[in-house]
Design an enzyme around this catalytic site. Structure first.
Site, short mmCIF file in Angstrom:
data_model
loop_
_atom_site.label_atom_id
_atom_site.label_comp_id
_atom_site.label_asym_id
_atom_site.label_seq_id
_atom_site.Cartn_x
_atom_site.Cartn_y
_atom_site.Cartn_z
N LYS A 31 31.57 45.25 41.01
CA LYS A 31 31.78 43.80 41.06
C LYS A 31 31.09 43.21 42.29
O LYS A 31 30.77 43.93 43.23
CB LYS A 31 33.28 43.50 41.06
N ARG A 44 49.36 40.19 41.23
CA ARG A 44 48.23 39.28 41.03
C ARG A 44 48.03 39.00 39.55
O ARG A 44 48.13 37.88 39.10
CB ARG A 44 47.00 39.95 41.65
N TYR A 92 24.24 28.73 71.58
CA TYR A 92 25.11 27.56 71.46
C TYR A 92 26.26 27.59 72.47
O TYR A 92 26.82 28.65 72.74
CB TYR A 92 25.72 27.50 70.05
N MET A 97 22.93 30.41 62.91
CA MET A 97 22.89 30.59 61.46
C MET A 97 21.76 31.54 61.06
O MET A 97 21.92 32.41 60.21
CB MET A 97 22.69 29.22 60.79
C1 LIG Z 1 37.74 46.43 43.30
C2 LIG Z 1 38.64 47.22 42.46
C3 LIG Z 1 38.65 48.62 42.52
C4 LIG Z 1 37.83 49.40 43.52
O1 LIG Z 1 38.46 49.45 44.78
P1 LIG Z 1 37.84 50.25 46.00
O2 LIG Z 1 38.83 50.06 47.09
O3 LIG Z 1 36.53 49.61 46.31
O4 LIG Z 1 37.67 51.66 45.58
C5 LIG Z 1 39.46 49.30 41.63
N1 LIG Z 1 40.25 48.63 40.73
C6 LIG Z 1 40.26 47.30 40.66
C7 LIG Z 1 41.14 46.64 39.66
C8 LIG Z 1 39.48 46.54 41.52
O5 LIG Z 1 39.52 45.23 41.44
#
Ligand SMILES: *Cc1c(COP(=O)(O)O)cnc(C)c1O
Length: 410
Positions: A37, A135, A263, A310
């Site tokens: 992701k 969540r 800055y 930046m």
């Molecule tokens: C991001 C995610 C993972 C991976 O987690 P890591 O800590 O990067 O290994 C696994 N399961 C879900 C549902 C996630 O959102």
């Protein structure tokens, strides 16, 4: 091209090594759903996924429908699972491209059933049971009835049941043990009801490095494959950092004692010194509060002085001879004998490794390595003896090809 000013370097051999470590921890026969992701945590999802599938990964986890479709468009045919939740309007495209979606409610199960039957396809779904992440997904006492509905639906195919562990400490945290216990109870009920099918998955990176293996038949590691862990966990020494951040010296300036730099003039030269200006800043994903962090120039350390801009950082190189405009500077990663670690940068700037690599994902990327695939063909190559040792150590493309053809002819 911006890549000439600042870029991340992605080491595919380090990544392959980490996948191998992950697979060893998961155990033989366990399916690895590599989490890619957010553009593979800033490492580039398409390139990472292509290399991962050559290394024997079984499936991919993404964050959204568009990420899933990006991989499909890039020719990835392996199962792809949207880890979070897709938007309603994205579901038809997910179904059309055979993307696994996670069901978090009975409503979503019904909607998927309706859409799938209308499209004349079968929706591949997983059920996410919330055991403590708070969540997404139903609590265990509501999950069984959803599982029953999925089981009875004509156009839904249950591909798996999952839960998500909240603690960055993995299974060393009693809260995680409690989560797994709840999940176990649910699994037992589902099994008894005869509606448990598909993959069972809970372990992320932290769990894999703290539990006794995979927990179930499928694991979902992310950060470990990229060479880091979310907390100080033993076993991380086997992982090799994948991402380096490099830039070049674009300006050198000799300044007198007392001259302010940056800055708000928060830093003034304590003595006469030389400042190197590097064209990378918080706009490229560096934490704004990184003042004091050492960068490497020709393998030697020099601190960032003054506030980050930046687009630029300023480095005190008064103690380094021979630095010239155009020299490469390393902000993260290895240069010679010395190495700057992601975990250290995260600690210093009070953030987490995930946040840093994601943020640096906006920079141009250069991939290196990747000629050697240590998995799963390695078993065949390992029989070749000495020559193979060289292949494994140096990951040299040519040597690999030779060893490989030898393996095939025996
Ligand atoms: C991001 C995610 C993972 C991976 O987690 P890591 O800590 O990067 O290994 C696994 N399961 C879900 C549902 C996630 O959102």
């Amino acid at each position: 091209m911006d890549g000439l000013r600042a870029w991340t370097e992605i080491d595919l051999d380090a990544f392959a090594n980490n996948l191998q470590v992950v697979r060893k921890r998961a155990g033989a026969g366990v399916r690895v759903v590599l989490v890619v992701k957010q553009d593979a945590y800033g490492h580039g999802a398409v390139a990472i996924a292509h290399h991962a599938l050559r290394c024997g990964v079984g499936a991919f986890g993404v964050g959204s429908a568009s990420e899933a479709l990006e991989l499909r468009q890039a020719g990835i045919r392996l199962p792809i699972l949207i880890l979070g939740t897709a938007l309603e309007e994205e579901l038809p495209a997910c179904l059309a491209h055979d993307v696994h979606v996670i069901v978090h409610s009975a409503d979503r199960a019904r909607l998927l059933q309706a859409l799938a039957s209308k499209a004349g396809v079968v929706a591949r779904v997983h059920l996410n049971v919330d055991t403590g992440m708070g969540r997404l997904g139903p609590p265990p006492h509501r999950a069984l009835e959803i599982l029953r509905e999925i089981d009875e639906a004509s156009h839904l195919k249950l591909m798996g049941v999952m839960t998500h562990i909240a603690s960055p400490e993995g299974m060393t945290d009693p809260a995680s043990v409690l989560q797994i216990r709840q999940f176990e109870e649910f699994l037992a009920q589902a099994r008894e009801a005869g509606v448990l099918r598909g993959w069972i998955h809970a372990a992320n990176s932290a769990c894999l490095f703290t539990g006794a293996g995979s927990l179930y038949d499928t694991v979902r590691p992310g950060i470990a494959a990229y060479g880091a862990l979310p907390a100080t966990i033993s076993g991380s020494e086997e992982l090799i950092p994948v991402l380096s951040l490099r830039t070049r010296v674009v300006f050198l300036k000799d300044i007198e004692a007392g001259t302010p730099v940056g800055y708000a003039s928060t830093w003034r030269a304590p003595t006469r010194t030389r400042i190197a200006t590097l064209p990378v800043g918080y706009g490229h994903g560096l934490p704004w509060c990184l003042e004091g962090w050492d960068v490497l120039i020709a393998g030697r350390r020099a601190p960032i002085v003054g506030r980050l801009s930046m687009d630029y950082i300023t480095v005190d190189i008064g103690h380094l001879a021979g630095v010239q405009v155009g020299h490469v500077a390393t902000v993260l990663g290895r240069d010679g004998e010395d190495q700057l670690l992601l975990e250290d940068m995260a600690r210093q700037s009070r953030c987490i490794p995930y946040e840093l690599t994601c943020a640096l994902g906006r920079l141009a990327r250069v991939y290196k390595g990747g000629e050697m695939i240590p998995l799963p063909q390695q078993a065949a190559v390992a029989r070749l003896g000495d020559a193979t040792g060289a292949v494994q150590k140096h990951s040299h493309g040519q040597a690999w090809m030779e060893a490989r053809s030898g393996a095939e002819s025996d």
